[in-house]
Design an enzyme around this catalytic site. Structure first.
Site, PDB file in Angstrom:
ATOM      1  N   GLY A  14      34.861  25.412  47.912  1.00 10.49           N
ATOM      2  CA  GLY A  14      34.190  24.173  47.470  1.00 10.49           C
ATOM      3  C   GLY A  14      33.647  23.230  48.494  1.00 10.49           C
ATOM      4  O   GLY A  14      33.801  22.159  48.524  1.00 10.49           O
ATOM      5  N   ALA A  15      32.883  23.903  49.474  1.00 10.33           N
ATOM      6  CA  ALA A  15      32.652  23.316  50.586  1.00 10.33           C
ATOM      7  C   ALA A  15      31.201  22.697  50.718  1.00 10.33           C
ATOM      8  O   ALA A  15      30.756  22.145  51.514  1.00 10.33           O
ATOM      9  CB  ALA A  15      32.560  24.195  52.020  1.00 10.33           C
ATOM     10  N   SER A  16      30.426  22.725  49.352  1.00 11.04           N
ATOM     11  CA  SER A  16      29.142  22.276  49.440  1.00 11.04           C
ATOM     12  C   SER A  16      28.729  20.711  49.548  1.00 11.04           C
ATOM     13  O   SER A  16      27.967  20.275  49.928  1.00 11.04           O
ATOM     14  CB  SER A  16      28.432  22.753  48.326  1.00 11.04           C
ATOM     15  OG  SER A  16      28.877  22.266  46.983  1.00 11.04           O
ATOM     16  N   VAL A  62      35.802  30.729  42.123  1.00 10.45           N
ATOM     17  CA  VAL A  62      37.223  30.921  42.566  1.00 10.45           C
ATOM     18  C   VAL A  62      37.946  31.418  41.336  1.00 10.45           C
ATOM     19  O   VAL A  62      39.164  31.679  41.549  1.00 10.45           O
ATOM     20  CB  VAL A  62      37.897  29.853  43.494  1.00 10.45           C
ATOM     21  CG1 VAL A  62      37.192  29.575  44.806  1.00 10.45           C
ATOM     22  CG2 VAL A  62      37.708  28.541  42.409  1.00 10.45           C
ATOM     23  N   ASN A  88      40.008  24.434  48.726  1.00 14.71           N
ATOM     24  CA  ASN A  88      39.474  22.895  48.196  1.00 14.71           C
ATOM     25  C   ASN A  88      38.861  22.828  47.023  1.00 14.71           C
ATOM     26  O   ASN A  88      38.836  22.034  46.339  1.00 14.71           O
ATOM     27  CB  ASN A  88      38.575  22.415  49.509  1.00 14.71           C
ATOM     28  CG  ASN A  88      37.898  21.026  49.057  1.00 14.71           C
ATOM     29  OD1 ASN A  88      38.545  20.064  49.187  1.00 14.71           O
ATOM     30  ND2 ASN A  88      36.860  21.107  48.497  1.00 14.71           N
ATOM     31  N   SER A 140      45.979  15.982  45.339  1.00 14.96           N
ATOM     32  CA  SER A 140      45.693  14.828  45.285  1.00 14.96           C
ATOM     33  C   SER A 140      46.861  13.933  45.156  1.00 14.96           C
ATOM     34  O   SER A 140      48.022  14.358  44.430  1.00 14.96           O
ATOM     35  CB  SER A 140      44.787  14.755  43.834  1.00 14.96           C
ATOM     36  OG  SER A 140      44.478  13.586  43.571  1.00 14.96           O
ATOM     37  N   TYR A 154      43.501  17.187  34.796  1.00 12.49           N
ATOM     38  CA  TYR A 154      43.404  17.194  36.331  1.00 12.49           C
ATOM     39  C   TYR A 154      44.591  17.141  37.109  1.00 12.49           C
ATOM     40  O   TYR A 154      45.165  17.730  37.985  1.00 12.49           O
ATOM     41  CB  TYR A 154      42.402  16.255  36.770  1.00 12.49           C
ATOM     42  CG  TYR A 154      42.167  16.061  38.123  1.00 12.49           C
ATOM     43  CD1 TYR A 154      41.394  16.877  38.896  1.00 12.49           C
ATOM     44  CD2 TYR A 154      42.823  14.833  38.832  1.00 12.49           C
ATOM     45  CE1 TYR A 154      41.136  16.696  40.227  1.00 12.49           C
ATOM     46  CE2 TYR A 154      42.833  14.841  40.280  1.00 12.49           C
ATOM     47  CZ  TYR A 154      41.862  15.681  40.890  1.00 12.49           C
ATOM     48  OH  TYR A 154      41.659  15.257  42.444  1.00 12.49           O
ATOM     49  N   ALA A 156      47.470  17.688  35.891  1.00 14.85           N
ATOM     50  CA  ALA A 156      48.469  18.638  35.749  1.00 14.85           C
ATOM     51  C   ALA A 156      48.141  19.992  36.668  1.00 14.85           C
ATOM     52  O   ALA A 156      49.034  20.551  37.496  1.00 14.85           O
ATOM     53  CB  ALA A 156      48.298  19.460  34.273  1.00 14.85           C
ATOM     54  N   ILE A 187      38.688   8.382  47.988  1.00 15.95           N
ATOM     55  CA  ILE A 187      37.957   8.925  48.929  1.00 15.95           C
ATOM     56  C   ILE A 187      36.402   8.451  48.791  1.00 15.95           C
ATOM     57  O   ILE A 187      36.003   8.988  47.516  1.00 15.95           O
ATOM     58  CB  ILE A 187      38.157  10.189  49.409  1.00 15.95           C
ATOM     59  CG1 ILE A 187      39.460  10.469  49.749  1.00 15.95           C
ATOM     60  CG2 ILE A 187      37.100  10.699  50.360  1.00 15.95           C
ATOM     61  CD1 ILE A 187      40.297   9.598  50.857  1.00 15.95           C
TER      62      ILE A 187
END
Length: 259
Positions: A14-16, A62, A88, A140, A154, A156, A187
């Site tokens: 999830g690095a984009s 993933v 991530n 989170s 989310y 859960a 963030i």
């Protein structure tokens, strides 16, 4: 002084964009080889280009076993080792109960929780063979500590990541593999810019430090968990939220005082 991680290899899923991009950039700055993973190769290539010669891109979903194992194989082929996994990848579409469909629920759980399981499973053979590894999950505060309307699926998934983490940490300890989690609060990411200045200001007002966190605040915590100095820390979640979870009511913020 921290022991340099130069030459080590990290996979960041999830690095984009957002926190994942921040993690990838920070690890690249620290001298690690970075496999930048995204569902879209072009987006991963863009971030890898920002990092430089010690980074490369890989496209993977993933939620798919074959993709995650191909991701691990690519890291081994390109860099010869997998020292760190930053799991991530995550999504957070909103849907309230009564409107949320089974497909909505499954999509979030598959990506955020099952994706964590599959990513960890894929890197284990390499980490066990070298008898050392660092796994950092992006959870989170939402779910484990707080809640927000529309994010029951989310929440859960993020609470589930911590449950997974604790048992995984026990199981993998004999191989000197640690499993920890960063738990971001509010963030400031690219996605928030489109919400407008008023939204950003109102969100920051809920935080005792009166500002939003940076993606690099999360990345620095992940880098610490990846370090040799964090080698005796496992099964732990770290809230990085500027104190967001601390006030018992809005009145506590009103009574803070200060300059």
């Amino acid at each position: 002084m921290f022991t340099p991680l130069t030459g080590k290899t990290v996979i960041v899923t999830g690095a984009s964009k957002g926190i994942g991009r921040g993690i990838a950039l920070r690890f690249g700055q620290a001298g690690l080889n970075v496999l930048v993973v995204s569902r879209t190769l072009a987006e991963a290539e863009k971030v890898a280009g920002e990092i430089g010669a010690n980074a490369s891109a890989f496209a993977a979903d993933v939620t798919k076993t074959d993709d995650t194992f191909a991701m691990a194989a690519a890291a081994l082929e390109r860099y010869g080792a997998i020292d760190v996994l930053c799991a991530n990848a995550g999504i957070f579409p909103a849907a309230k109960l009564g409107e949320m469909t089974e497909a909505d629920f499954d999509h979030v759980i598959d990506t955020n929780l099952k994706g964590t399981f599959l990513s960890v499973s894929a890197v284990l053979p390499a980490m066990k063979a070298q008898k050392k590894g660092r796994i950092v999950l992006t959870s989170s505060i939402t779910g484990p500590i707080t809640g927000f309307p529309g994010w029951s699926h989310y929440g859960a998934s993020k609470a589930g990541q911590l449950g997974f983490m604790r048992t995984a940490a026990i199981e993998l300890a004999p191989w000197n593999i640690t499993v920890n989690a960063v738990m971001p609060g509010n963030i400031h990411t690219e996605g928030m810019d489109g919400m407008g200045e008023a939204y950003i200001a109102s969100t920051a007002a809920c935080v005792p430090m009166k500002k939003l966190g940076s993606v690099f605040d999360i990345a620095n915590a992940a880098l610490f968990f990846a370090s040799d100095e964090a080698g005796y820390i496992t099964g732990q979640g770290l809230s990085i939220d500027g104190g967001q979870i601390l006030p018992e009511s809005p009145m506590a913020l009103d009574e803070m005082g200060g300059p």
